[in-house]
Design an enzyme around this catalytic site. Structure first.
Site, short mmCIF file in Angstrom:
data_model
loop_
_atom_site.label_atom_id
_atom_site.label_comp_id
_atom_site.label_asym_id
_atom_site.label_seq_id
_atom_site.Cartn_x
_atom_site.Cartn_y
_atom_site.Cartn_z
N ASN A 11 -19.46 29.51 -13.38
CA ASN A 11 -20.67 30.09 -12.78
C ASN A 11 -20.47 31.60 -12.74
OD1 ASN A 11 -22.79 30.95 -11.23
ND2 ASN A 11 -22.16 29.88 -9.36
N LYS A 13 -22.49 33.82 -11.90
CA LYS A 13 -23.25 34.48 -10.83
C LYS A 13 -23.98 35.71 -11.40
CE LYS A 13 -20.24 32.32 -7.50
NZ LYS A 13 -19.57 32.34 -6.19
N HIS A 98 -26.77 26.09 -4.94
CA HIS A 98 -25.53 26.82 -4.66
C HIS A 98 -25.61 27.42 -3.26
CE1 HIS A 98 -22.36 29.81 -4.85
NE2 HIS A 98 -21.85 29.08 -5.84
N GLU A 100 -24.86 30.19 -2.15
CA GLU A 100 -25.43 31.55 -2.09
C GLU A 100 -26.95 31.49 -2.07
OE1 GLU A 100 -23.15 33.03 -5.37
OE2 GLU A 100 -21.34 32.78 -4.15
N GLU A 170 -18.48 22.51 -2.76
CA GLU A 170 -18.02 23.89 -2.62
C GLU A 170 -18.01 24.27 -1.14
OE1 GLU A 170 -18.84 26.08 -6.74
OE2 GLU A 170 -20.11 26.77 -5.09
N GLY A 176 -15.17 32.67 -3.15
CA GLY A 176 -14.95 34.11 -3.31
C GLY A 176 -14.00 34.69 -2.28
N SER A 216 -12.75 29.33 -5.11
CA SER A 216 -11.49 29.99 -5.44
C SER A 216 -10.57 29.15 -6.31
CB SER A 216 -10.77 30.44 -4.16
OG SER A 216 -11.57 31.37 -3.44
O1 G3P Z 1 -19.99 28.23 -8.05
C1 G3P Z 1 -18.70 28.69 -8.06
C2 G3P Z 1 -18.26 29.24 -6.78
O2 G3P Z 1 -19.17 29.43 -5.81
C3 G3P Z 1 -16.87 29.54 -6.53
O3 G3P Z 1 -16.71 30.91 -6.67
O4 G3P Z 1 -15.42 32.93 -7.07
O5 G3P Z 1 -14.68 31.28 -5.33
O6 G3P Z 1 -14.49 30.71 -7.73
P1 G3P Z 1 -15.24 31.51 -6.70
#
Ligand code: G3P
Length: 254
Positions: A11, A13, A98, A100, A170, A176, A216
């Site tokens: 993703n 983003k 998602h 976000e 998630e 993140g 993450s």
């Molecule tokens: O959709 C993937 C996600 O929200 C995870 O993001 O940067 O933590 O891998 P990240």
């Protein structure tokens, strides 16, 4: 003993201009070309790059996803993108719900459900995201929250529909942040979702649904997470923006 094919999705983003996206795809094609038979590989660039990226991944083992879509097929919805448009440019998947989008753009379980319906109707598969916040986890509400999100997202779908869907667990606190759920925490929630699906639909559908973990995921934790019996893949944010890291995560899932 189910044979669920793992699905690793990147993703991106709100990252990568069209030229940057094409450069990343070029690199990715090189590093994942030998890896994509056992594992299904998906990338989700921003809307404006979808068309060019679709052409750049032709004859590769990468599939295309969008990061969102509207539920209407056309009309006066300024600024929105319809599912059939995404299908037409070559998307196989659309990420829906998602965290976000839930946090910053008013996404609810009901709109996740409507978008998922539109995605399916347009001939694509939704990747439906669910997950608790830190406060919810600390308040011991994780399973209650996730089950409510799953139930809401899937309302009205048949067992046959659901069997083809991809869910992504998630945990919001792991996105993140560099903080990952432990493999045991991920496995616990994935099992809970699968049992819920067995209750809501049937054992066959529950056994077929692929549930990705996201939050993450990095090269150094991917093998542990992907080694869990109910973790059927990963939805990768930050690490999917580096071809080498994405390839290392994919390798961990093979
Ligand atoms: O959709 C993937 C996600 O929200 C995870 O993001 O940067 O933590 O891998 P990240």
């Amino acid at each position: 003993a189910e044979a669920r094919r793992k699905i690793i999705a990147g993703n991106w983003k709100m990252n990568k201009t069209v030229p940057e996206a094409l450069a990343l795809v070029r690199e990715l094609r090189g590093v994942v070309s030998a890896l994509g038979d056992k594992v299904e590989l998906v990338i989700a660039p921003p809307f404006v790059a979808l068309h060019s990226v679709a052409q750049a991944i032709e004859d590769s083992n990468l599939k295309l996803a969008a990061q969102n879509c509207h539920w209407e097929v056309s009309g006066a919805f300024t600024g929105e993108v319809a599912a059939p448009m995404l299908k037409e440019v070559g998307c196989a998947y659309v990420i829906v719900g998602h965290s976000e989008r839930r946090q910053f753009f008013g996404e609810t379980d009901e709109t996740v459900n409507k978008r998922s319906r539109a995605v399916l109707k347009a001939g694509m598969v939704p990747i439906i995201c669910v997950g608790e916040t830190l406060a919810e986890r600390e308040g011991n509400q994780t399973l209650e929250v996730v089950e409510r999100q799953v139930k809401g997202a899937l309302a009205g779908f048949s067992a046959a529909d659901v069997a083809r869907f991809v869910l992504a667990y998630e945990p919001v606190w792991a996105i993140g942040t560099g903080r990952t759920a432990t493999s045991a925490q991920a496995q616990e929630v994935h099992v809970a979702i699968r049992s819920q699906l067995a209750r809501l639909y049937d054992g066959a559908a529950a056994g077929q649904v692929r549930i990705q973990y996201g939050g993450s995921v990095k090269p150094d934790n991917a093998a542990e997470l992907l080694g869990q019996p109910d973790v059927d893949g990963a939805l990768v944010g930050g690490a999917s923006l580096k071809a080498g890291d994405f390839a290392a995560i994919v390798k961990a899932g093979v």
